[in-house]
Write an enzyme that holds these catalytic residues in place. Structure first.
Site, PDB file in Angstrom:
ATOM      1  N   LYS A   1       8.887   3.518   5.973  1.00 38.79           N
ATOM      2  CA  LYS A   1       8.419   2.600   7.020  1.00 38.79           C
ATOM      3  C   LYS A   1       8.933   1.193   6.705  1.00 38.79           C
ATOM      4  O   LYS A   1       9.275   0.438   7.590  1.00 38.79           O
ATOM      5  CB  LYS A   1       6.890   2.604   7.120  1.00 38.79           C
ATOM      6  CG  LYS A   1       6.412   1.761   8.290  1.00 38.79           C
ATOM      7  CD  LYS A   1       4.952   1.951   8.554  1.00 38.79           C
ATOM      8  CE  LYS A   1       4.107   1.115   7.629  1.00 38.79           C
ATOM      9  NZ  LYS A   1       4.277  -0.345   7.832  1.00 38.79           N
TER      10      LYS A   1
ATOM     11  N   HIS B   1       0.389   6.935   1.726  1.00 41.96           N
ATOM     12  CA  HIS B   1       0.526   6.816   0.266  1.00 41.96           C
ATOM     13  C   HIS B   1       0.326   8.191  -0.388  1.00 41.96           C
ATOM     14  O   HIS B   1       1.039   8.555  -1.312  1.00 41.96           O
ATOM     15  CB  HIS B   1      -0.557   5.893  -0.311  1.00 41.96           C
ATOM     16  CG  HIS B   1      -0.426   4.463   0.093  1.00 41.96           C
ATOM     17  ND1 HIS B   1      -1.306   3.851   0.948  1.00 41.96           N
ATOM     18  CD2 HIS B   1       0.467   3.513  -0.263  1.00 41.96           C
ATOM     19  CE1 HIS B   1      -0.964   2.589   1.100  1.00 41.96           C
ATOM     20  NE2 HIS B   1       0.112   2.355   0.394  1.00 41.96           N
TER      21      HIS B   1
END
Ligand code: PAF
Length: 281
Positions: free
Chosen positions: A151, A38
């Site tokens: 991802k 993140h």
């Protein structure tokens, strides 16, 4: 100074004031439990925009099992602290009753089957939940650019479709997967893996690397058989391993110049996903 905002009206005022000054707004929607993956996205967003907004909202609509939703790691203080250190301007904690209102019902349009394959097949309704919340968040934040990790490749493909179909005024930016030194793709779910399971999970990156190395050199069926056997022989329980077309997400039977290998498997109780771009040689 990082501001924590819980109210949509306060958020709108903040964003509108910034935009009136000609500032661009980069937005990273998250479900919290932040990790380096993140933070890499946050850093990119900060470089590319004047103002950065991160939302933290564990979206019940995209979970298939109530237990998974309950068990999802939550740590508001730690997350806010990490975002402060990155110099994020706003951490937004939306409230469910403000996300979906009679005037702002969950969005509904056809994803043309993109939501039924791979993750969608394993998790019915998951992408409907993702699309609904991301659409609602876009209405609240009104970002110039929104950032998502690769991802979740299928999520990126589906959200691109949403932006195109609904003609939303936002640029969607896809950010490469961040991996631990040993190759494990970073995920909030990794927190639930024991040390032993973290090692066992490496079979995923090993198998994807095997596919990358041999793609186009071995007939497709043989390549997939070998890769699937590799996972079947490990402690992980394979859900799917496919080589897919990058746009349609359809599984390929023949080699084409570029494709994506994607895998999902249970490591203990935790479902992990990963993917890798394949280029035929
Ligand atoms: O990728 C995620 O964390 C979630 O699917 C998202 C985009 C924050 C929507 O809840």
């Amino acid at each position: 100074m990082t501001q924590e905002i819980n109210e949509v009206l306060r958020l709108s005022e903040y964003v509108q004031a910034a935009k009136l000054k000609g500032k661009t707004v980069g937005f990273i929607p998250t479900m919290g439990a932040l990790h380096e993956g993140h933070l890499a996205i946050v850093r990119q967003a900060r470089q590319e925009n004047n103002v950065t907004v991160v939302s933290i909202y564990v979206n019940e609509r995209q979970f298939n099992h109530a237990e998974d939703f309950v068990k999802y790691p939550r740590n508001r203080e730690r997350d806010v602290h990490l975002l402060q250190e990155e110099g994020v301007d706003v951490v937004y904690f939306p409230q469910t009753e403000q996300l979906f209102t009679p005037e702002n019902l969950p969005v509904n349009f056809s994803l043309k089957g993109l939501e039924d394959v791979l993750e969608g097949a394993a998790r019915p309704g998951h992408f409907k939940g993702v699309v609904e919340v991301v659409h609602a968040l876009f209405l609240h934040v009104q970002p110039t650019k929104a950032y998502f990790g690769l991802k979740d490749f299928q999520q990126v493909t589906i959200l691109r479709k949403m932006v195109k179909e609904l003609n939303l005024p936002v640029d969607l930016v896809a950010v490469p997967t961040v991996r631990a030194e040993n190759g494990l793709a970073l995920s909030s779910r990794n927190q639930r893996l024991s040390e032993c399971e973290q090692n066992e999970a490496l079979v995923l990156i090993q198998t994807l690397s095997f596919l990358k190395q041999h793609y186009g050199k071995i007939p497709m069926k043989e390549l997939l058989d070998q890769a699937r056997t590799n996972i079947h022989q490990s402690p992980l329980k394979l859900d799917y391993l496919e080589i897919i077309d990058l746009e349609t997400l359809i599984s390929l039977a023949e080699v084409q110049p570029q494709a994506l290998a994607c895998v999902a498997a249970f490591c203990g109780e935790v479902r992990l996903i990963d993917n890798m771009l394949l280029i035929a040689q």
